[in-house]
Design an enzyme around this catalytic site. Structure first.
Site, PDB file in Angstrom:
ATOM      1  N   HIS A 111      -1.249  25.990  -9.307  1.00 43.42           N
ATOM      2  CA  HIS A 111      -0.696  26.192  -8.347  1.00 43.42           C
ATOM      3  C   HIS A 111       0.180  27.409  -8.942  1.00 43.42           C
ATOM      4  O   HIS A 111       1.138  26.962  -9.521  1.00 43.42           O
ATOM      5  CB  HIS A 111       0.177  25.200  -7.515  1.00 43.42           C
ATOM      6  CG  HIS A 111      -0.675  24.114  -6.910  1.00 43.42           C
ATOM      7  ND1 HIS A 111      -1.441  24.480  -5.684  1.00 43.42           N
ATOM      8  CD2 HIS A 111      -0.912  22.913  -7.271  1.00 43.42           C
ATOM      9  CE1 HIS A 111      -2.086  23.327  -5.412  1.00 43.42           C
ATOM     10  NE2 HIS A 111      -1.790  22.441  -6.199  1.00 43.42           N
ATOM     11  N   HIS A 121      -8.948  25.766  -9.100  1.00 46.87           N
ATOM     12  CA  HIS A 121      -9.191  24.299  -9.286  1.00 46.87           C
ATOM     13  C   HIS A 121     -10.711  24.171 -10.022  1.00 46.87           C
ATOM     14  O   HIS A 121     -11.540  25.076  -9.846  1.00 46.87           O
ATOM     15  CB  HIS A 121      -9.469  23.525  -7.901  1.00 46.87           C
ATOM     16  CG  HIS A 121     -10.258  22.177  -8.091  1.00 46.87           C
ATOM     17  ND1 HIS A 121     -11.533  21.956  -7.306  1.00 46.87           N
ATOM     18  CD2 HIS A 121     -10.020  20.813  -8.537  1.00 46.87           C
ATOM     19  CE1 HIS A 121     -11.916  20.975  -7.582  1.00 46.87           C
ATOM     20  NE2 HIS A 121     -11.225  20.133  -8.198  1.00 46.87           N
ATOM     21  N   THR A 124     -15.308  18.799 -14.156  1.00 47.50           N
ATOM     22  CA  THR A 124     -16.631  18.528 -14.677  1.00 47.50           C
ATOM     23  C   THR A 124     -16.732  16.913 -14.831  1.00 47.50           C
ATOM     24  O   THR A 124     -15.372  16.756 -15.556  1.00 47.50           O
ATOM     25  CB  THR A 124     -17.255  19.343 -15.456  1.00 47.50           C
ATOM     26  OG1 THR A 124     -16.190  19.595 -16.645  1.00 47.50           O
ATOM     27  CG2 THR A 124     -17.868  20.948 -14.948  1.00 47.50           C
ATOM     28  N   ARG A 125     -17.906  16.346 -14.556  1.00 45.46           N
ATOM     29  CA  ARG A 125     -17.643  14.925 -15.385  1.00 45.46           C
ATOM     30  C   ARG A 125     -19.151  14.386 -15.792  1.00 45.46           C
ATOM     31  O   ARG A 125     -20.108  15.259 -15.085  1.00 45.46           O
ATOM     32  CB  ARG A 125     -17.209  14.241 -14.088  1.00 45.46           C
ATOM     33  CG  ARG A 125     -18.081  14.529 -12.785  1.00 45.46           C
ATOM     34  CD  ARG A 125     -17.390  13.705 -11.346  1.00 45.46           C
ATOM     35  NE  ARG A 125     -17.980  14.254 -10.312  1.00 45.46           N
ATOM     36  CZ  ARG A 125     -17.825  15.606  -9.727  1.00 45.46           C
ATOM     37  NH1 ARG A 125     -16.940  16.209 -10.088  1.00 45.46           N
ATOM     38  NH2 ARG A 125     -18.753  15.805  -8.562  1.00 45.46           N
ATOM     39  N   HIS A 154     -17.253  35.000  -7.566  1.00 47.34           N
ATOM     40  CA  HIS A 154     -18.377  34.790  -7.227  1.00 47.34           C
ATOM     41  C   HIS A 154     -19.711  35.507  -7.889  1.00 47.34           C
ATOM     42  O   HIS A 154     -20.710  34.804  -8.148  1.00 47.34           O
ATOM     43  CB  HIS A 154     -18.911  35.040  -5.747  1.00 47.34           C
ATOM     44  CG  HIS A 154     -18.242  33.857  -4.686  1.00 47.34           C
ATOM     45  ND1 HIS A 154     -18.810  32.943  -4.497  1.00 47.34           N
ATOM     46  CD2 HIS A 154     -17.137  33.832  -4.109  1.00 47.34           C
ATOM     47  CE1 HIS A 154     -17.844  32.088  -3.841  1.00 47.34           C
ATOM     48  NE2 HIS A 154     -16.972  32.608  -3.517  1.00 47.34           N
ATOM     49  N   HIS A 183     -10.491  18.938  10.142  1.00 45.97           N
ATOM     50  CA  HIS A 183      -9.478  18.588  11.334  1.00 45.97           C
ATOM     51  C   HIS A 183      -8.863  19.888  11.719  1.00 45.97           C
ATOM     52  O   HIS A 183      -8.349  19.879  12.792  1.00 45.97           O
ATOM     53  CB  HIS A 183      -8.293  17.515  11.097  1.00 45.97           C
ATOM     54  CG  HIS A 183      -7.520  17.950   9.943  1.00 45.97           C
ATOM     55  ND1 HIS A 183      -7.869  17.662   8.667  1.00 45.97           N
ATOM     56  CD2 HIS A 183      -6.269  18.425   9.970  1.00 45.97           C
ATOM     57  CE1 HIS A 183      -7.157  18.016   7.720  1.00 45.97           C
ATOM     58  NE2 HIS A 183      -5.888  18.426   8.622  1.00 45.97           N
TER      59      HIS A 183
END
Length: 282
Positions: A111, A121, A124-125, A154, A183
């Site tokens: 931030h 943000h 990876t995992r 992009h 929402h």
């Protein structure tokens, strides 16, 4: 020779640790370069944590707050094992005959102080149940529209996917659909790429995972260096804080990483590192 699953786990873990060090060191250098005069540059604070059962692993996260560039940035790496809760494991592939898992990964949330620099943000995992797969992605959340910057982000991600024979359009659409604040009926940011369940061909997928990490670092550094001296107004800062409020809503209500951490006995401070230090709501 095909790597054993244990070798894959060790190599993935080592990469995520290496990348964590590269990212926090680069961000520290940028913070130092932005600090003028005799002021002491902000540095990362390192925090180690373990699950309640030491044998189930833990992690390390680095946090820097109130810097010249970063209002708050966290770089988290963890490698954990255990058993998924019954209610949660139904969402995870390969858990029908038992809920045991092993997971290693890295996540970064930045931030920025300057509202003209987007929040960034990346994660990876590598996850192992009775199946094993890679997942991850990166995205940007600006409060200030910059069409050229959006195109640049992009373009770099598209080139990365093309180089690795990955479906950029599919990953981009997946990102847009995932990072959508239902929402409020609006996207969280300008997107990026998001993917999961990269099974098979471990070495090819691991190459993509590594190159995405380096791509994130390249994109982040270039954006920060370009915009660190940009002037901004109080209104633009307020707009950023309101945008952050929506970021908080998404991460607490919808984010899979937050839910994963809470359901696997993760460290609360590490899980919540994605939240901004300040936010506002209308």
């Amino acid at each position: 020779m095909k790597l054993t699953l244990e070798a894959q786990k060790e190599i993935a873990h080592d990469w995520f640790k290496f990348l964590q060090n590269q990212i926090y060191k680069e961000f520290e250098i940028l913070e130092k370069e932005a600090t003028k005069g005799n002021a002491k540059p902000k540095v990362f604070i390192k925090k180690n944590w373990k699950k309640n059962n030491d044998n189930d692993g833990g992690g390390t996260f680095y946090i820097l707050k109130k810097g010249k560039i970063f209002d708050k940035v966290g770089v988290n790496q963890s490698t954990v094992t255990g058993v998924f809760p019954k209610k949660f494991k139904s969402n995870i592939p390969g858990t029908s005959k038992g809920g045991r898992y092993w997971a290693s990964g890295i996540s970064v949330v930045a931030h920025m102080k300057n509202p003209k620099i987007p929040a960034l943000h990346f994660n990876t995992r590598f996850i192992v149940t009775s199946k094993s797969w890679f997942g991850g992605g990166m995205d940007a959340t600006p409060s200030y529209e910059d069409k050229k910057e959006k195109l640049l982000i992009h373009k770099k991600l598209k080139n990365l996917c093309k180089k690795n024979n990955k479906n950029y359009k599919h990953y981009k659409r997946w990102c847009d659909e995932y990072f959508f604040i239902k929402h409020r009926n609006e996207p969280r940011g300008i997107g990026g790429i998001f993917f999961d369940y990269l099974y098979k061909d471990w070495e090819t997928n691991f190459k993509f995972i590594r190159e995405l990490g380096l791509c994130f670092l390249d994109i982040s550094s270039n954006i920060i260096k370009k915009k660190i001296s940009f002037k901004w107004t109080n209104k633009e800062k307020k707009d950023q804080l309101i945008k952050r409020g929506k970021y908080v809503e998404f991460n607490l209500l919808y984010d899979r990483g937050t839910k994963f951490g809470l359901n696997t006995g993760g460290n609360i401070d590490a899980i919540m590192m994605s939240l901004p230090p300040t936010a506002e709501w209308n």
